[in-house]
Design a protein around this motif. Sequence first.
Motif, PDB file in Angstrom:
ATOM      1  N   LEU A  70       0.839  -1.206   0.000  1.00  0.00           N
ATOM      2  CA  LEU A  70       0.000   0.000   0.000  1.00  0.00           C
ATOM      3  C   LEU A  70       0.876   1.259   0.000  1.00  0.00           C
ATOM      4  O   LEU A  70       0.606   2.219  -0.735  1.00  0.00           O
ATOM      5  N   LYS A  71       1.926   1.251   0.808  1.00  0.00           N
ATOM      6  CA  LYS A  71       2.824   2.396   0.859  1.00  0.00           C
ATOM      7  C   LYS A  71       3.529   2.585  -0.480  1.00  0.00           C
ATOM      8  O   LYS A  71       3.674   3.714  -0.968  1.00  0.00           O
ATOM      9  N   PHE A  72       3.966   1.478  -1.077  1.00  0.00           N
ATOM     10  CA  PHE A  72       4.666   1.535  -2.359  1.00  0.00           C
ATOM     11  C   PHE A  72       3.784   2.181  -3.429  1.00  0.00           C
ATOM     12  O   PHE A  72       4.222   3.079  -4.167  1.00  0.00           O
ATOM     13  N   LEU A  73       2.534   1.735  -3.512  1.00  0.00           N
ATOM     14  CA  LEU A  73       1.640   2.273  -4.538  1.00  0.00           C
ATOM     15  C   LEU A  73       1.145   3.669  -4.184  1.00  0.00           C
ATOM     16  O   LEU A  73       0.874   4.478  -5.082  1.00  0.00           O
ATOM     17  N   TYR A 123       9.192  -3.364 -10.581  1.00  0.00           N
ATOM     18  CA  TYR A 123       9.071  -4.801 -10.349  1.00  0.00           C
ATOM     19  C   TYR A 123      10.262  -5.330  -9.549  1.00  0.00           C
ATOM     20  O   TYR A 123      10.111  -6.200  -8.680  1.00  0.00           O
ATOM     21  N   LYS A 124      11.446  -4.788  -9.819  1.00  0.00           N
ATOM     22  CA  LYS A 124      12.619  -5.202  -9.048  1.00  0.00           C
ATOM     23  C   LYS A 124      12.485  -4.746  -7.600  1.00  0.00           C
ATOM     24  O   LYS A 124      12.801  -5.492  -6.668  1.00  0.00           O
ATOM     25  N   ASP A 125      12.002  -3.518  -7.398  1.00  0.00           N
ATOM     26  CA  ASP A 125      11.799  -3.011  -6.043  1.00  0.00           C
ATOM     27  C   ASP A 125      10.769  -3.847  -5.295  1.00  0.00           C
ATOM     28  O   ASP A 125      10.934  -4.153  -4.107  1.00  0.00           O
ATOM     29  N   ILE A 126       9.702  -4.230  -5.989  1.00  0.00           N
ATOM     30  CA  ILE A 126       8.668  -5.068  -5.374  1.00  0.00           C
ATOM     31  C   ILE A 126       9.251  -6.414  -4.968  1.00  0.00           C
ATOM     32  O   ILE A 126       9.018  -6.910  -3.863  1.00  0.00           O
ATOM     33  N   ALA A 127      10.036  -7.013  -5.865  1.00  0.00           N
ATOM     34  CA  ALA A 127      10.613  -8.336  -5.595  1.00  0.00           C
ATOM     35  C   ALA A 127      11.581  -8.300  -4.421  1.00  0.00           C
ATOM     36  O   ALA A 127      11.626  -9.241  -3.618  1.00  0.00           O
ATOM     37  N   THR A 128      12.361  -7.228  -4.310  1.00  0.00           N
ATOM     38  CA  THR A 128      13.413  -7.185  -3.289  1.00  0.00           C
ATOM     39  C   THR A 128      12.947  -6.613  -1.961  1.00  0.00           C
ATOM     40  O   THR A 128      13.568  -6.882  -0.929  1.00  0.00           O
ATOM     41  N   THR A 129      11.858  -5.844  -1.969  1.00  0.00           N
ATOM     42  CA  THR A 129      11.433  -5.208  -0.715  1.00  0.00           C
ATOM     43  C   THR A 129      10.109  -5.735  -0.176  1.00  0.00           C
ATOM     44  O   THR A 129       9.856  -5.630   1.024  1.00  0.00           O
ATOM     45  N   ILE A 130       9.269  -6.309  -1.051  1.00  0.00           N
ATOM     46  CA  ILE A 130       7.960  -6.783  -0.576  1.00  0.00           C
ATOM     47  C   ILE A 130       7.866  -8.303  -0.650  1.00  0.00           C
ATOM     48  O   ILE A 130       7.493  -8.956   0.328  1.00  0.00           O
ATOM     49  N   GLY A 131       8.224  -8.892  -1.786  1.00  0.00           N
ATOM     50  CA  GLY A 131       8.179 -10.349  -1.896  1.00  0.00           C
ATOM     51  C   GLY A 131       8.594 -10.822  -3.273  1.00  0.00           C
ATOM     52  O   GLY A 131       8.123 -10.280  -4.289  1.00  0.00           O
ATOM     53  N   GLY A 140      16.320 -13.662 -11.664  1.00  0.00           N
ATOM     54  CA  GLY A 140      16.724 -12.451 -10.966  1.00  0.00           C
ATOM     55  C   GLY A 140      16.368 -12.580  -9.500  1.00  0.00           C
ATOM     56  O   GLY A 140      16.574 -13.629  -8.878  1.00  0.00           O
ATOM     57  N   PHE A 141      15.807 -11.535  -8.946  1.00  0.00           N
ATOM     58  CA  PHE A 141      15.321 -11.573  -7.566  1.00  0.00           C
ATOM     59  C   PHE A 141      13.844 -11.935  -7.518  1.00  0.00           C
ATOM     60  O   PHE A 141      13.211 -11.868  -6.460  1.00  0.00           O
ATOM     61  N   GLY A 142      13.314 -12.318  -8.679  1.00  0.00           N
ATOM     62  CA  GLY A 142      11.892 -12.620  -8.815  1.00  0.00           C
ATOM     63  C   GLY A 142      11.196 -11.665  -9.757  1.00  0.00           C
ATOM     64  O   GLY A 142      10.040 -11.859 -10.119  1.00  0.00           O
ATOM     65  N   GLU A 143      11.929 -10.620 -10.182  1.00  0.00           N
ATOM     66  CA  GLU A 143      11.327  -9.580 -11.012  1.00  0.00           C
ATOM     67  C   GLU A 143      11.289  -9.940 -12.494  1.00  0.00           C
ATOM     68  O   GLU A 143      10.527  -9.345 -13.268  1.00  0.00           O
ATOM     69  N   LYS A 144      12.096 -10.912 -12.915  1.00  0.00           N
ATOM     70  CA  LYS A 144      12.140 -11.295 -14.334  1.00  0.00           C
ATOM     71  C   LYS A 144      11.193 -12.462 -14.553  1.00  0.00           C
ATOM     72  O   LYS A 144      11.454 -13.592 -14.120  1.00  0.00           O
ATOM     73  N   VAL A 145      10.101 -12.193 -15.213  1.00  0.00           N
ATOM     74  CA  VAL A 145       9.036 -13.186 -15.406  1.00  0.00           C
ATOM     75  C   VAL A 145       8.740 -13.315 -16.888  1.00  0.00           C
ATOM     76  O   VAL A 145       8.399 -12.324 -17.547  1.00  0.00           O
ATOM     77  N   LYS A 146       8.894 -14.520 -17.438  1.00  0.00           N
ATOM     78  CA  LYS A 146       8.569 -14.717 -18.849  1.00  0.00           C
ATOM     79  C   LYS A 146       7.788 -16.016 -19.024  1.00  0.00           C
ATOM     80  O   LYS A 146       7.955 -16.973 -18.255  1.00  0.00           O
ATOM     81  N   VAL A 147       6.950 -16.017 -20.026  1.00  0.00           N
ATOM     82  CA  VAL A 147       6.104 -17.192 -20.299  1.00  0.00           C
ATOM     83  C   VAL A 147       6.978 -18.415 -20.562  1.00  0.00           C
ATOM     84  O   VAL A 147       7.965 -18.334 -21.312  1.00  0.00           O
ATOM     85  N   PHE A 148       6.618 -19.530 -19.935  1.00  0.00           N
ATOM     86  CA  PHE A 148       7.323 -20.794 -20.173  1.00  0.00           C
ATOM     87  C   PHE A 148       6.448 -21.633 -21.103  1.00  0.00           C
ATOM     88  O   PHE A 148       5.350 -22.066 -20.725  1.00  0.00           O
ATOM     89  N   LYS A 149       6.922 -21.841 -22.334  1.00  0.00           N
ATOM     90  CA  LYS A 149       6.099 -22.470 -23.361  1.00  0.00           C
ATOM     91  C   LYS A 149       6.293 -23.980 -23.474  1.00  0.00           C
ATOM     92  O   LYS A 149       5.512 -24.660 -24.137  1.00  0.00           O
TER      93      LYS A 149
END
Length: 245
Positions: free
Chosen positions: A69-72, A123-131, A148-157
């Motif tokens: 909530l604070k982040f947004l 997204y990197k900030d979210i991954a490293t500071t929130i979850g 990465g730290f969870g911020e790099k998300v790509k479709v796995f086909k």
Amino acid sequence: MKAYSKVNLILIVYPKTQFNLKHKIHSLFCLYKPLYDEITIEVAQNTTITCEFNHHECAIDTTSTLQALKFLSNKIHKPIYLSIHIKKHIPIMSGLGGSSTDVAAIMKWIINRWDIQLDAKDYKDIATTIGSDIPFFLSGISKAEVSGFGEKVKVFKKNTPKFLPIITNISISTKDVYKAFDQQKKHPRLNFPNQYKQLLKGNVSNVNSLQPTAIKLKPILKWWFSKSNKRFLSGTGGSIIEIIN
């Protein structure tokens, strides 16, 4: 609003370094839609968060939600106050992403409500500071390779085996697992392409870097794994994934 659970069909966790104070990961995430939490949200004068599980009020850690909530709020330069009620179906501390998916669902609601745009740094900030799981849940992707730290998300086909989550009712703290993992002198040397090949062959004993650590913390897990060699830990546990034909 539904907040779906997830499983990690592969979870490789890399040790911290002097340059990375957070753990980098390489994981194969899959949504598991039959199991989900239900969330209702309304704009309010003050933020309140309530939770129920099996028709009883339950206590949850609201730290990540308040951080989100604070982040947004900072993104739109004004405070966000919400009345949030979570009807839990995903067991707490089960390795099925119950906390992260709830936070992500709440963030999605806010993002849509205030038309907020997020960039790669966010997204990197979210991954490293929130979850680290949250960017995956925000992505809307059902099956993804996450790094990465969870911020790099790509479709796995590519194909993945059929699986079934097993709820063991063994609760394991994510913080405790990572703390014990950090204290180990040696860590499993795993790589994603090889673990994917092993997964397809049904050789699942080494698809999760954290499984040996979790077993040390909760030896009762050995009993669950002894029932089938097609079982492995989801996330930090204590739920188990079984590969089915």
